[in-house]
Design an enzyme around this catalytic site. Structure first.
Site, mmCIF file in Angstrom:
data_model
loop_
_atom_site.group_PDB
_atom_site.id
_atom_site.type_symbol
_atom_site.label_atom_id
_atom_site.label_comp_id
_atom_site.label_asym_id
_atom_site.label_seq_id
_atom_site.Cartn_x
_atom_site.Cartn_y
_atom_site.Cartn_z
ATOM 1 N N LYS A 179 30.000 39.456 46.711
ATOM 2 C CA LYS A 179 30.543 38.949 45.445
ATOM 3 C C LYS A 179 29.445 38.970 44.391
ATOM 4 C CE LYS A 179 34.349 36.394 47.425
ATOM 5 N NZ LYS A 179 35.100 35.128 47.523
ATOM 6 N N ASN A 180 29.162 40.170 43.966
ATOM 7 C CA ASN A 180 27.992 40.425 43.146
ATOM 8 C C ASN A 180 28.353 41.524 42.148
ATOM 9 O OD1 ASN A 180 25.603 41.744 42.251
ATOM 10 N ND2 ASN A 180 24.469 41.022 44.018
#
Length: 335
Positions: free
Chosen positions: A116-117
């Site tokens: 989640k970047n």
């Protein structure tokens, strides 16, 4: 490492601090400048501080070399959210004409710890765009793996939709959506993707061509789980550009009546769908009236839409204020 062998097999023992590696003996680290009186200095770990000091040095000198590429890897493994490092890595990759298939593997290894970047996915898109349609299948498989762990993963869904548009692979996407919905019919992301496919795929023919089969598919899902709001919303979306058909298609009001006649399920979404139909011009039949009145514990209202709102306020108390507001907006036409 494979990367070390490919780029020169220099002294890159990552167990040693950078300051003790002969490869970096010619570089003067560039420390972070927090000013003379930092208000809240951050307690960086020694390894992170040193790695960033060396990264600043090569970034400042714009060194686009094999060791610079290795250093960006070390830096990203310490903080994969550093957008400056990702940006510089792209510059180095281009300068070295580095194997971008190997870069995809590197990204996947980073994603294992932190998927989640935003920076990671932006970098992935840059790489895939350069490789072109040949990696369409790989990108879809990569997002499939991520989604198998988190079905609502925003970045994975966004990347998957981009890959379909830019690289292709539409032909199996409806089957994939069906697979996800078979596993979990409440997966609203899969319903969203299904709509994305029928409206965006160049081979689907659009909603007009797909409506009949999609309505049938959705009604089956509704009758299996009437308490699933996603399937009701999907049904309405299939008529988004054809209000008249939404009101007149007997399939829509029939599924409402079917659910309302059952005693083993939540009636809220069938009632709210019927309310929308009434407010948009549906003339209720005796069957509609009888089905609604059978659920009423309140004094029957001559305005059927009003009665539906009253029942909804009882069966859906979390949104009772909303149903009261809807009731206040009902016109005489919605009888």
């Amino acid at each position: 490492r494979t990367l070390d062998r490919e780029l020169g097999n220099m002294d890159t023992d990552e167990t040693l601090p950078l300051s003790q590696r002969s490869e970096w003996s010619d570089v003067v680290p560039l420390t972070q400048d927090d000013g003379p009186n930092p208000v809240v200095p951050i307690a960086y770990k020694d390894e992170f501080r040193e790695t960033m000091d060396y990264f600043r040095a090569i970034y400042s000198s714009d060194e686009r070399s094999p060791r610079a590429l290795r250093l960006t890897e070390e830096t990203l493994r310490l903080n994969s959210g550093n957008y400056t490092v990702w940006h510089f890595r792209r510059l180095v990759l281009e300068a070295l004409n580095h194997d971008l298939y190997q870069e995809l593997e590197f990204i996947e290894s980073i994603a294992e710890d932190n998927s989640k970047n935003y920076q990671l996915w932006h970098h992935r898109r840059w790489v895939a765009e350069k490789l072109g349609p040949d990696v369409a299948g790989r990108e879809l498989e990569f997002t499939r793996r991520v989604l198998s762990l988190d079905a609502k993963h925003y970045h994975a869904w966004s990347h998957r939709q981009w890959a379909l548009r830019a690289l292709g692979g539409w032909e199996d996407e409806l089957d994939y959506c069906h697979e996800l919905l078979e596993a979990d019919v409440f997966n609203n992301s899969a319903w969203n993707q299904r709509y994305y496919v029928i409206t965006r795929s160049p081979s689907s023919g659009g909603v007009e061509a797909m409506r009949e089969s999609e309505v049938s598919y959705t009604i089956k899902a509704i009758l299996t789980n009437p308490a699933n709001e996603s399937s009701w919303l999907y049904l309405k979306a299939l008529y988004k550009d054809n209000k008249e058909l939404w009101i007149s298609d007997p399939s829509v009001s029939s599924v409402c009546l079917n659910v309302l006649s059952r005693t083993d399920c939540f009636h809220g979404f069938a009632l709210s769908t019927l309310l929308d139909l009434l407010c948009e011009g549906l003339s209720p039949t005796n069957e509609h009236i009888d089905s609604v009145r059978a659920l009423a514990t309140e004094e029957p209202d001559t305005n059927l839409a009003n009665l539906v709102c009253t029942i909804l306020g009882r069966v859906d108390p979390i949104r009772a204020n909303y149903w009261a507001w809807r009731k206040s907006k009902i016109t005489v036409a919605a009888m």
